[in-house]
Each structure stands twice: as structure tokens, then as C-alpha cells.
Write a protein that holds these residues in place. Structure first.
Motif, mmCIF file in Angstrom:
data_model
loop_
_atom_site.group_PDB
_atom_site.id
_atom_site.type_symbol
_atom_site.label_atom_id
_atom_site.label_comp_id
_atom_site.label_asym_id
_atom_site.label_seq_id
_atom_site.Cartn_x
_atom_site.Cartn_y
_atom_site.Cartn_z
ATOM 1 N N MET A 1 33.606 88.250 35.626
ATOM 2 C CA MET A 1 34.080 88.114 34.044
ATOM 3 C C MET A 1 34.038 89.375 33.340
ATOM 4 S SD MET A 1 33.508 85.154 31.177
ATOM 5 C CE MET A 1 34.326 83.935 32.078
ATOM 6 N N ARG A 2 35.128 89.818 32.619
ATOM 7 C CA ARG A 2 34.601 90.813 31.579
ATOM 8 C C ARG A 2 34.851 90.286 30.213
ATOM 9 N NH1 ARG A 2 37.291 96.536 33.325
ATOM 10 N NH2 ARG A 2 35.622 97.390 34.925
ATOM 11 N N ILE A 3 33.722 90.483 29.331
ATOM 12 C CA ILE A 3 33.456 90.441 27.905
ATOM 13 C C ILE A 3 33.394 91.317 26.968
ATOM 14 C CG2 ILE A 3 31.947 88.851 26.477
ATOM 15 C CD1 ILE A 3 31.008 87.534 29.075
ATOM 16 N N LEU A 4 34.427 91.218 26.086
ATOM 17 C CA LEU A 4 34.394 92.252 25.112
ATOM 18 C C LEU A 4 34.056 91.588 23.684
ATOM 19 C CD1 LEU A 4 35.595 95.099 24.223
ATOM 20 C CD2 LEU A 4 37.649 94.049 23.369
ATOM 21 N N ILE A 5 33.033 92.497 23.036
ATOM 22 C CA ILE A 5 32.309 91.807 21.987
ATOM 23 C C ILE A 5 32.438 92.714 20.705
ATOM 24 C CG2 ILE A 5 30.084 91.143 21.017
ATOM 25 C CD1 ILE A 5 28.962 90.442 23.521
ATOM 26 N N THR A 6 32.908 92.171 19.367
ATOM 27 C CA THR A 6 33.241 92.972 18.302
ATOM 28 C C THR A 6 32.633 92.060 16.926
ATOM 29 O OG1 THR A 6 34.965 94.032 17.054
ATOM 30 C CG2 THR A 6 35.320 91.773 17.779
ATOM 31 N N ASN A 7 32.719 92.678 16.115
ATOM 32 C CA ASN A 7 32.159 91.865 14.849
ATOM 33 C C ASN A 7 32.887 92.330 13.451
ATOM 34 O OD1 ASN A 7 30.879 94.226 14.163
ATOM 35 N ND2 ASN A 7 29.044 93.348 14.228
ATOM 36 N N ILE A 90 37.713 87.661 28.040
ATOM 37 C CA ILE A 90 37.691 86.758 26.627
ATOM 38 C C ILE A 90 36.757 87.805 25.728
ATOM 39 C CG2 ILE A 90 35.006 86.253 27.653
ATOM 40 C CD1 ILE A 90 35.841 83.390 26.162
ATOM 41 N N VAL A 91 36.865 87.519 24.371
ATOM 42 C CA VAL A 91 36.662 88.131 23.419
ATOM 43 C C VAL A 91 35.583 87.496 22.372
ATOM 44 C CG1 VAL A 91 36.933 89.559 21.125
ATOM 45 C CG2 VAL A 91 38.490 89.736 23.163
ATOM 46 N N LEU A 92 34.288 87.860 22.489
ATOM 47 C CA LEU A 92 33.350 87.179 21.427
ATOM 48 C C LEU A 92 33.215 87.958 20.203
ATOM 49 C CD1 LEU A 92 30.791 86.273 24.029
ATOM 50 C CD2 LEU A 92 32.952 85.131 23.560
ATOM 51 N N SER A 93 33.328 87.623 19.064
ATOM 52 C CA SER A 93 32.836 88.095 17.873
ATOM 53 C C SER A 93 31.885 87.501 16.852
ATOM 54 C CB SER A 93 34.462 87.971 17.006
ATOM 55 O OG SER A 93 34.241 88.824 15.810
ATOM 56 N N GLY A 94 31.025 88.454 16.455
ATOM 57 C CA GLY A 94 29.813 88.059 15.767
ATOM 58 C C GLY A 94 28.426 88.615 16.565
ATOM 59 N N ILE A 95 27.418 88.242 16.340
ATOM 60 C CA ILE A 95 27.231 86.843 15.430
ATOM 61 C C ILE A 95 27.491 87.215 14.055
ATOM 62 C CG2 ILE A 95 25.593 84.980 14.924
ATOM 63 C CD1 ILE A 95 24.227 85.188 17.806
ATOM 64 N N ALA A 117 42.380 88.710 20.026
ATOM 65 C CA ALA A 117 42.429 88.261 21.361
ATOM 66 C C ALA A 117 43.324 87.393 21.867
ATOM 67 C CB ALA A 117 40.631 87.950 21.761
ATOM 68 N N THR A 118 43.416 86.278 20.908
ATOM 69 C CA THR A 118 44.531 85.199 21.453
ATOM 70 C C THR A 118 45.724 85.755 21.303
ATOM 71 O OG1 THR A 118 42.889 83.539 20.358
ATOM 72 C CG2 THR A 118 45.220 82.915 20.849
ATOM 73 N N LEU A 119 46.269 86.608 20.481
ATOM 74 C CA LEU A 119 47.373 87.263 20.281
ATOM 75 C C LEU A 119 47.822 88.121 21.333
ATOM 76 C CD1 LEU A 119 47.486 88.132 16.564
ATOM 77 C CD2 LEU A 119 49.103 86.640 17.570
ATOM 78 N N LEU A 120 46.537 88.666 21.860
ATOM 79 C CA LEU A 120 47.048 89.674 23.192
ATOM 80 C C LEU A 120 47.095 88.924 24.415
ATOM 81 C CD1 LEU A 120 44.514 92.711 22.215
ATOM 82 C CD2 LEU A 120 47.159 92.601 22.145
ATOM 83 N N GLY A 121 46.794 87.380 24.537
ATOM 84 C CA GLY A 121 46.677 86.425 25.736
ATOM 85 C C GLY A 121 45.733 86.248 26.050
ATOM 86 N N LEU A 122 44.611 86.587 25.452
ATOM 87 C CA LEU A 122 43.154 86.430 26.075
ATOM 88 C C LEU A 122 42.585 85.159 25.097
ATOM 89 C CD1 LEU A 122 42.038 90.230 25.961
ATOM 90 C CD2 LEU A 122 42.747 88.715 27.995
ATOM 91 N N ARG A 123 41.334 85.100 25.476
ATOM 92 C CA ARG A 123 40.661 84.009 24.772
ATOM 93 C C ARG A 123 39.772 84.514 23.651
ATOM 94 N NH1 ARG A 123 37.414 80.123 28.553
ATOM 95 N NH2 ARG A 123 37.324 78.695 26.761
ATOM 96 N N GLY A 124 39.416 83.796 22.581
ATOM 97 C CA GLY A 124 38.659 84.386 21.495
ATOM 98 C C GLY A 124 37.701 83.304 20.891
ATOM 99 N N LEU A 159 41.009 76.092 25.741
ATOM 100 C CA LEU A 159 40.510 76.436 24.567
ATOM 101 C C LEU A 159 40.518 77.954 24.569
ATOM 102 C CD1 LEU A 159 37.185 74.336 24.214
ATOM 103 C CD2 LEU A 159 39.440 73.728 23.188
ATOM 104 N N LYS A 160 41.539 78.315 23.731
ATOM 105 C CA LYS A 160 42.020 79.590 23.492
ATOM 106 C C LYS A 160 41.207 80.297 22.221
ATOM 107 C CE LYS A 160 44.730 79.852 27.010
ATOM 108 N NZ LYS A 160 44.317 80.249 28.132
ATOM 109 N N LEU A 161 41.124 79.569 21.357
ATOM 110 C CA LEU A 161 40.438 79.820 19.958
ATOM 111 C C LEU A 161 39.505 79.061 19.479
ATOM 112 C CD1 LEU A 161 40.607 82.519 17.975
ATOM 113 C CD2 LEU A 161 42.638 81.385 16.808
ATOM 114 N N VAL A 162 38.290 79.589 19.225
ATOM 115 C CA VAL A 162 37.394 78.571 18.730
ATOM 116 C C VAL A 162 36.430 79.239 17.674
ATOM 117 C CG1 VAL A 162 35.243 76.971 19.279
ATOM 118 C CG2 VAL A 162 37.195 77.251 21.020
#
Length: 251
Positions: A1-7, A90-95, A117-124, A159-162
Motif C-alpha cells: 500500500m502506498r500512503i501519501l500524507i499532507t496537512n 490513500i491520502v492521509l491529512s493531518g494531524i 484525494a477523493t476527487l482523484l478517485g482515491l481514499r482520503g 469509505l472514501k472520505l472520512v
């Protein structure tokens, strides 16, 4: 799994390092975040200027995790990161340092990273924690709860966006909650800068209390709130009503 993180707090925020430390246990992780704080940037994107993408050394290095800073918004970071790094899952944003509950969903840069991320077809998934003027969240104490939430959410690909928010004190557990929608009294407070020039501060005063089963109430009661969101803002009930009225008018 590849996870991109932003904030939206910027790449040097301790919150993004804490999130990366946990996320790296679940898959290959990379950080792509704004070079400066972009709080309340919402879903703005830099469409009228070029972006730069530079390798960055974090104040607290995370083993095995590369970090890059971008001169743009959280949404810019996700778009650029997913473009330059193939097959992000998947994209994680935060904390985020500060809560993103209820109406804050509309202007949150943290949530915008997950939405993009969801707009790009991924999970966020967006993560936020309470802070005061003098104290930041206890990220070390939050790490086990971040892990618990990820273990739970990653098992449900639907669950695409939480939107996830942590309480101020040690959590009592996790709960699913709806978004709080409180009306507020927006006030403009006039003041002057040191040179005597007029300036204005915008402040918000909620009118109603937190609704039962809402994210705000859950956090007030000491729970980690998890709120599934969707990109469709259509009021389907009113749309159906409008269509029925139209049919009556032209019958």
C-alpha cells in the motif's frame, strides 16, 4: 500500500511527523505538504502560478519516509504528490493542530487534502486534534488511537472520505458521528493597527448547541469522532420536491 500524507499546518508541523510514524507501519509512506501554514485555505488551488517540489528534512525524521515541501495549498500538494508518485492508494491529512468539526469542514485545509484525494478517485482520511493558545496536542498519546482508527477504516474500502477528530482528554473510544451543522452569528470586530489604520477581525459565535450524535457532541463527551463524508452537496430531498412542483405547474 502506498500512503501519501499532507496537512495544512505546513511540513514542519509535529503533527505530520506523528501521522507519518504511524502510517509507515501500514505501507510505503511519503509526505508532500505546504512549505508554510495554509490553515483555512479550504479547497483552493494554485491555478495561476507554477509550483515547486523540494526534498525536505523534517525536524523529527521518520525512518523510511521521504518528505517534500510545495509552495502551494493542501489540495495542490495532493495533486502534485499523486502525479509524481505512481499508484498512491490513500491520502492521509493531518494531524491538524486544532479541531475540524461541524461547519469547519467547509473551510478546513486539512479536510481539503483528503477531499482532493477523493476527487482523484482515491481514499482520503483527515485527522485533527484540539489545541490551545499555549499547548499543542499530545501527539505521542494520540499515536495508538491513530493506529486504531486506521486499522478500522482501512478494512472498509467503501469509505472514501472520512473526517476524524480527537478529544482533548484521553479518548473513551471511537464512535461514528454525523457532521454538526450549527448556525452562527458572524461578527466583524473593528480595530486599528499600530499605525492607526483600520483593520477588521472576523469572529464566529455559535447560536445553537451541539446536536446529539454529531461529531461535536462526540468529542465533547471524550470520544474520537469518525464522520463519513461525500462530495455530492446536492439536497436530494429538495431536488425531488422542486421537480414535483415543476411537474404540477406544467400539468
Amino acid at each position: 500500500m502506498r500512503i501519501l500524507i499532507t496537512n495544512d499546518d505546513g511540513i514542519y508541523s509535529p503533527g505530520i511527523a506523528a501521522l507519518a510514524q504511524v502510517a509507515s507501519r501500514f505501507g510505503e509512506t511519503r509526505i508532500v505538504a505546504p512549505d508554510v501554514e495554509m490553515s483555512s485555505a479550504s479547497h483552493s488551488m494554485s491555478s495561476n502560478r507554477p509550483l515547486s517540489y523540494k526534498t525536505t528534512r523534517l525536524p523529527v525524521p521518520v525512518e523510511g519516509v521521504q518528505a517534500f515541501r510545495v509552495n502551494g495549498t493542501p489540495a495542490d500538494c495532493v495533486t502534485l504528490g499523486c502525479s509524481l508518485w505512481d499508484k498512491v492508494d490513500i491520502v492521509l491529512s493531518g494531524i491538524n493542530i486544532g479541531m475540524n468539526l461541524g461547519n469547519a469542514v467547509w473551510h478546513s485545509g486539512t479536510l481539503a487534502g483528503a477531499k482532493q484525494a477523493t476527487l482523484l478517485g482515491l481514499r482520503g482520511i483527515a485527522f485533527s486534534a484540539p489545541a490551545t493558545e499555549t499547548e499543542q496536542p499530545d501527539f505521542e498519546a494520540l499515536k495508538p488511537w491513530v493506529s486504531t482508527v486506521l486499522e478500522s477504516l482501512l478494512e472498509v474500502p467503501e469509505l472514501k472520505l472520512v473526517n476524524v477528530n480527537f478529544p482533548a482528554r484521553a479518548p473513551r473510544g471511537t464512535v461514528w458521528a454525523c457532521q454538526s451543522v450549527r448556525h452562527y452569528d458572524g461578527k466583524v470586530v473593528a480595530a486599528k493597527d499600530p499605525a492607526g489604520r483600520p483593520i477588521y477581525w472576523y469572529t464566529v459565535v455559535p447560536i445553537e448547541g451541539a446536536e446529539d450524535a454529531s461529531d461535536l457532541r462526540a468529542v465533547q463527551q471524550g470520544f474520537v469522532s469518525m464522520t463519513p463524508l461525500r462530495l455530492d452537496l446536492t439536497d436530494h430531498e429538495q431536488l425531488a420536491r422542486a421537480k414535483s412542483l415543476e411537474q404540477i405547474r406544467f400539468a
